[in-house]
Design a protein around this motif. Structure first.
Motif, short mmCIF file in Angstrom:
data_model
loop_
_atom_site.label_atom_id
_atom_site.label_comp_id
_atom_site.label_asym_id
_atom_site.label_seq_id
_atom_site.Cartn_x
_atom_site.Cartn_y
_atom_site.Cartn_z
N ASN A 81 -18.40 12.66 46.72
CA ASN A 81 -19.68 12.44 46.05
C ASN A 81 -19.52 11.80 44.66
O ASN A 81 -20.48 11.33 44.09
CB ASN A 81 -20.43 13.77 45.89
CG ASN A 81 -20.90 14.29 47.22
OD1 ASN A 81 -21.21 13.53 48.13
ND2 ASN A 81 -20.93 15.60 47.35
N ARG A 82 -18.33 11.84 44.11
CA ARG A 82 -18.11 11.32 42.76
C ARG A 82 -16.88 10.42 42.76
O ARG A 82 -15.93 10.67 42.06
CB ARG A 82 -17.93 12.47 41.78
CG ARG A 82 -19.14 13.33 41.66
CD ARG A 82 -18.94 14.37 40.57
NE ARG A 82 -20.12 15.19 40.47
CZ ARG A 82 -20.25 16.37 41.03
NH1 ARG A 82 -19.29 16.89 41.72
NH2 ARG A 82 -21.37 17.05 40.88
N THR A 111 -25.98 6.22 38.92
CA THR A 111 -26.45 7.57 39.28
C THR A 111 -26.31 8.50 38.09
O THR A 111 -25.29 8.46 37.39
CB THR A 111 -25.65 8.14 40.47
OG1 THR A 111 -24.26 8.16 40.16
CG2 THR A 111 -25.89 7.33 41.73
N THR A 118 -24.85 8.67 33.04
CA THR A 118 -25.08 7.79 34.17
C THR A 118 -23.78 7.04 34.44
O THR A 118 -23.28 6.34 33.55
CB THR A 118 -26.23 6.80 33.90
OG1 THR A 118 -27.43 7.54 33.72
CG2 THR A 118 -26.40 5.82 35.06
N ILE A 119 -23.24 7.21 35.64
CA ILE A 119 -22.01 6.52 36.00
C ILE A 119 -22.38 5.16 36.60
O ILE A 119 -23.25 5.07 37.46
CB ILE A 119 -21.13 7.36 36.97
CG1 ILE A 119 -19.76 6.73 37.18
CG2 ILE A 119 -21.82 7.60 38.30
CD1 ILE A 119 -18.83 6.82 36.01
N GLN A 160 -23.83 15.39 30.95
CA GLN A 160 -24.71 14.50 31.70
C GLN A 160 -24.44 13.07 31.27
O GLN A 160 -24.24 12.81 30.09
CB GLN A 160 -26.17 14.89 31.44
CG GLN A 160 -27.17 14.06 32.20
CD GLN A 160 -28.56 14.61 32.03
OE1 GLN A 160 -28.87 15.71 32.46
NE2 GLN A 160 -29.41 13.84 31.40
N SER A 194 -11.74 20.41 37.72
CA SER A 194 -12.40 19.73 38.83
C SER A 194 -11.34 19.15 39.76
O SER A 194 -10.15 19.40 39.60
CB SER A 194 -13.32 18.63 38.32
OG SER A 194 -12.58 17.52 37.90
N CYS A 250 -17.51 20.06 47.66
CA CYS A 250 -18.16 21.00 46.76
C CYS A 250 -17.60 22.39 46.96
O CYS A 250 -17.61 22.91 48.06
CB CYS A 250 -19.66 21.00 47.03
SG CYS A 250 -20.55 22.17 46.03
N GLU A 265 -25.43 11.79 36.55
CA GLU A 265 -24.55 12.90 36.90
C GLU A 265 -24.80 14.04 35.94
O GLU A 265 -24.86 13.83 34.73
CB GLU A 265 -23.08 12.48 36.82
CG GLU A 265 -22.74 11.28 37.67
CD GLU A 265 -22.79 11.55 39.16
OE1 GLU A 265 -22.65 12.73 39.57
OE2 GLU A 265 -22.96 10.59 39.93
N LYS A 266 -24.96 15.24 36.47
CA LYS A 266 -25.14 16.44 35.66
C LYS A 266 -24.14 17.46 36.16
O LYS A 266 -24.26 17.93 37.30
CB LYS A 266 -26.57 16.96 35.77
CG LYS A 266 -26.88 18.11 34.85
CD LYS A 266 -28.36 18.45 34.91
CE LYS A 266 -28.70 19.58 33.96
NZ LYS A 266 -30.15 19.87 33.97
N ILE A 267 -23.13 17.77 35.33
CA ILE A 267 -22.04 18.64 35.76
C ILE A 267 -22.07 19.93 34.94
O ILE A 267 -21.81 19.92 33.74
CB ILE A 267 -20.69 17.91 35.59
CG1 ILE A 267 -20.74 16.61 36.39
CG2 ILE A 267 -19.54 18.80 36.03
CD1 ILE A 267 -19.64 15.66 36.08
N TYR A 301 -23.84 21.94 30.31
CA TYR A 301 -23.56 20.85 31.24
C TYR A 301 -23.24 19.57 30.45
O TYR A 301 -23.58 19.46 29.27
CB TYR A 301 -24.72 20.61 32.20
CG TYR A 301 -26.03 20.22 31.53
CD1 TYR A 301 -26.34 18.88 31.27
CD2 TYR A 301 -26.95 21.19 31.15
CE1 TYR A 301 -27.53 18.53 30.67
CE2 TYR A 301 -28.14 20.85 30.55
CZ TYR A 301 -28.43 19.51 30.31
OH TYR A 301 -29.62 19.17 29.70
#
Length: 176
Positions: A37-38, A154, A148-149, A146, A29, A21, A156-158, A144
């Motif tokens: 984490n991803r 999970t 679900t992966i 958003q 990114s 992070c 995900e909100k980026i 953002y």
């Protein structure tokens, strides 16, 4: 393994997790760096000028290790469908819908949570949202993506930021 070796291994592992992070805005990114984490996806944001005041905001989704998510074009109700949310602003207008490339195809998924047709995004895909600028002044607008992966399941909100300084528009990854 001695207790000293174990302590060293734990220290090395902890130092790696610090890399997951970065604070503050990033133009892209972490496609080529560890992102513990991803691990099922990576994402990049960029803005491309189409004219003086017309821009494409592009979200580049890279999938890894079998990662997949529900397309924004899926017709059913899915709480984890890919979504882009942009704060209200007078600085620009959103033009049209979010464009997916390549376009997904509907498929039948018999998993109990789906049990019907769904558009799964299973390959690297870009999403483009066109905007029309209403000002040449500096601004910052947050938003953002958003989704679900899967198969991790999970949400995900980026967060991202769209900003203009000195007449230059940027669309950036923001924060963690």
């Amino acid at each position: 393994m001695t207790s000293q070796d174990l302590a060293l291994a734990m220290t090395e592992t902890k130092s790696e997790t610090v890399l997951t992070c970065k604070k503050g805005p990033l133009e892209y990114s972490l496609f080529d760096q560890p992102d513990l984490n991803r691990e099922l996806f990576a994402v990049a944001f960029r803005a491309e000028a189409q004219s003086h005041s017309l821009y494409n905001l592009i979200v580049d989704m890279r999938l890894k290790d079998g990662g997949h998510f529900v397309s924004p074009n899926a017709t059913g109700y899915f709480s984890g469908k890919f979504t882009m949310v942009i704060d209200d602003t007078d600085a620009f207008e959103v033009i049209g819908k979010l464009i997916e490339n390549p376009l997904t195809k509907e498929e039948l998924d018999l998993h109990p949570f789906i049990n019907g047709p769904v558009n799964w995004v299973r390959e690297n895909t870009t999403y483009t949202q066109q905007i029309q600028l209403n000002t040449e002044n500096s601004f910052e607008v947050h938003g953002y993506i958003q989704f679900t992966i899967e198969p991790a399941c999970t949400l995900e909100k980026i967060p991202f930021i769209i900003k203009q300084n000195d007449g230059v528009l940027k669309f950036e990854f923001f924060g963690c």
